[in-house]
Design a protein around this motif. Sequence first.
Motif, PDB file in Angstrom:
ATOM      1  N   LEU A 345      45.409  44.419  39.378  1.00  0.00           N
ATOM      2  CA  LEU A 345      45.179  43.012  38.504  1.00  0.00           C
ATOM      3  C   LEU A 345      43.985  42.249  38.842  1.00  0.00           C
ATOM      4  O   LEU A 345      43.400  42.565  39.887  1.00  0.00           O
ATOM      5  CB  LEU A 345      46.488  42.262  38.717  1.00  0.00           C
ATOM      6  N   GLN A 346      43.517  41.098  38.146  1.00  0.00           N
ATOM      7  CA  GLN A 346      42.836  40.276  38.533  1.00  0.00           C
ATOM      8  C   GLN A 346      43.560  39.164  39.294  1.00  0.00           C
ATOM      9  O   GLN A 346      44.593  38.815  39.005  1.00  0.00           O
ATOM     10  CB  GLN A 346      42.075  39.795  37.452  1.00  0.00           C
ATOM     11  N   ASP A 347      42.640  38.786  40.439  1.00  0.00           N
ATOM     12  CA  ASP A 347      43.625  37.695  41.428  1.00  0.00           C
ATOM     13  C   ASP A 347      43.602  36.452  40.806  1.00  0.00           C
ATOM     14  O   ASP A 347      42.536  35.503  41.163  1.00  0.00           O
ATOM     15  CB  ASP A 347      43.189  37.901  42.699  1.00  0.00           C
ATOM     16  N   ARG A 348      44.315  36.185  39.802  1.00  0.00           N
ATOM     17  CA  ARG A 348      44.281  34.680  38.966  1.00  0.00           C
ATOM     18  C   ARG A 348      45.656  34.433  38.521  1.00  0.00           C
ATOM     19  O   ARG A 348      46.486  35.119  38.528  1.00  0.00           O
ATOM     20  CB  ARG A 348      43.323  34.669  37.653  1.00  0.00           C
ATOM     21  N   PRO A 349      45.919  32.976  38.484  1.00  0.00           N
ATOM     22  CA  PRO A 349      47.301  32.581  38.050  1.00  0.00           C
ATOM     23  C   PRO A 349      47.659  33.246  36.987  1.00  0.00           C
ATOM     24  O   PRO A 349      46.822  33.185  35.876  1.00  0.00           O
ATOM     25  CB  PRO A 349      46.984  30.985  38.148  1.00  0.00           C
ATOM     26  N   GLY A 350      48.780  33.513  36.797  1.00  0.00           N
ATOM     27  CA  GLY A 350      49.780  34.092  35.808  1.00  0.00           C
ATOM     28  C   GLY A 350      49.593  35.441  35.562  1.00  0.00           C
ATOM     29  O   GLY A 350      50.000  36.258  34.555  1.00  0.00           O
ATOM     30  N   ALA A 351      48.643  36.222  36.402  1.00  0.00           N
ATOM     31  CA  ALA A 351      48.269  37.585  36.129  1.00  0.00           C
ATOM     32  C   ALA A 351      49.488  38.517  36.080  1.00  0.00           C
ATOM     33  O   ALA A 351      50.034  39.302  35.514  1.00  0.00           O
ATOM     34  CB  ALA A 351      47.175  38.149  37.204  1.00  0.00           C
ATOM     35  N   PHE A 353      52.824  37.384  36.156  1.00  0.00           N
ATOM     36  CA  PHE A 353      53.761  36.893  35.358  1.00  0.00           C
ATOM     37  C   PHE A 353      53.613  37.784  33.955  1.00  0.00           C
ATOM     38  O   PHE A 353      54.582  38.110  33.426  1.00  0.00           O
ATOM     39  CB  PHE A 353      53.370  35.419  35.134  1.00  0.00           C
ATOM     40  N   LYS A 354      52.389  37.918  33.655  1.00  0.00           N
ATOM     41  CA  LYS A 354      52.137  38.678  32.313  1.00  0.00           C
ATOM     42  C   LYS A 354      52.810  40.124  32.444  1.00  0.00           C
ATOM     43  O   LYS A 354      53.209  40.691  31.788  1.00  0.00           O
ATOM     44  CB  LYS A 354      50.614  38.581  32.032  1.00  0.00           C
ATOM     45  N   ASP A 406      48.237  49.879  27.301  1.00  0.00           N
ATOM     46  CA  ASP A 406      47.547  49.346  25.885  1.00  0.00           C
ATOM     47  C   ASP A 406      47.045  48.013  26.274  1.00  0.00           C
ATOM     48  O   ASP A 406      46.176  47.502  25.508  1.00  0.00           O
ATOM     49  CB  ASP A 406      48.741  49.428  24.958  1.00  0.00           C
ATOM     50  N   LYS A 407      47.561  47.330  27.092  1.00  0.00           N
ATOM     51  CA  LYS A 407      47.268  45.917  27.253  1.00  0.00           C
ATOM     52  C   LYS A 407      46.163  45.873  28.470  1.00  0.00           C
ATOM     53  O   LYS A 407      45.891  44.630  28.825  1.00  0.00           O
ATOM     54  CB  LYS A 407      48.489  44.995  27.681  1.00  0.00           C
ATOM     55  N   GLY A 408      45.540  47.068  28.684  1.00  0.00           N
ATOM     56  CA  GLY A 408      44.295  47.180  29.626  1.00  0.00           C
ATOM     57  C   GLY A 408      44.577  47.173  31.070  1.00  0.00           C
ATOM     58  O   GLY A 408      43.560  47.011  32.062  1.00  0.00           O
ATOM     59  N   TYR A 409      45.738  47.374  31.461  1.00  0.00           N
ATOM     60  CA  TYR A 409      45.970  47.509  33.122  1.00  0.00           C
ATOM     61  C   TYR A 409      45.836  49.001  33.446  1.00  0.00           C
ATOM     62  O   TYR A 409      46.101  49.846  32.478  1.00  0.00           O
ATOM     63  CB  TYR A 409      47.419  47.016  33.036  1.00  0.00           C
TER      64      TYR A 409
END
Length: 417
Positions: A345-351, A353-354, A406-409
């Motif tokens: 993940l990218q270390d940013r708010p909401g990551a 949660f998504k 599919d969502k890029g993870y």
Amino acid sequence: MTAKPAFASSTEALNALTIDDIRAAAARIEGSVVRTPMMRSKTLSDIAGCEIWLKFENLQFTAAYKERGALNALLHLTEEQRQRGVIAASAGNHSQGLSYHGSRLGVPVTIVMPRTTPTIKVMQTESVGGNVVLEGETFDEAYEHARSMEKQLGLTFVHPFDDPLVAAGQGTVALEMLEDVPELDCLVTPIGGGGLISGMATAAKALNPSIEVVGVQAQLFPSMYAHIKGDEMECGGDTLAEGIAVKAPGRFTSQIISELVDDIMLVEEEALEKSVSLLLQIEKTVVEGAGAAGLAAVLSNPEHFAGKKVGLVLCGGNIDTRLLANVLLRDLARQGRLARLRITLQDRPGALFKVMREFDRHHVNIIEIYHQRIFTSLPAKGLITDIECEARDREQLDALVKSLEDKGYRVNPVELN
């Protein structure tokens, strides 16, 4: 009871263990051991492609067939030998069977175990009347100490497998199986030192010369397999089937096996784990690794057993509860019902949660989350999260993984070895 004779040939060994010896043992021990049930498993039969009949020796008082041979040997003692007592080297089921029946008969029993023996096994043996002596770091050292004590104290040594009296007692398992289901085509039996299969093969071949007798060993401990085949094979490792993890097969039993056993199969650890799990889930019965070896062989060799009526011995049920829990959880992981997904993940708010939203959308339950920011090769703004989760089946889990990708993870399932 006299010292175990040396057998110069297979013919001498066969003469020392006959169907009459096994029938006499059956009469001798009747009423003092459990006549365990023999039951057909419809579900396992459907899975295996053959007719599976199970002999529940894990229902003996000490949860193993070893009581039969131990008791038969004890009942051959002279009065003087009874007074002096018996000794054995064992950290397994033989120690409990001998201790239990020795205590019941008033015969002092000394069991020599390596100092590395788990405390629970020492306690179990002492709880049924055995006097435990801890000596040596390995079984071989404990065995040598037991033979030394035998001579020094005038005790009678009761071997866990390499003795005709012990093997005759174990052979009563096959007598009962064939009394209950005489039309069996095949018996599949675990092999450690060979006492159980020696007695069972002797009884089975006498009652039905055309019956097939197949032995099973763990791939990590192929001692009897290598001896019979004339191969050099390494023995060692952490096998689930510790009850048949024997490095040196019996001299007497190997002669019986070479004459009467049709084949020996080796099974992998994964097959043993799967079989322990299946027996608990389907038959609601707890077996140790050795007790599941027969089923593991059948499931690993479906073409060999297809269409046959097969008798399996669930030879023991003494498995550590924590180990059993690990086996069950690992089996769930192999089925795709439990998983650990490593997601970048990218270390940013909401990551996070998504990502959680995708788990919710696919109805996959999250058990635990591990965040890793420091010990990673990712850039400083990246992070790895490991998510342990529970799915209905592998298809549900695969759908979740595809959706995340599919969502890029980037998703990497953490696989079992």
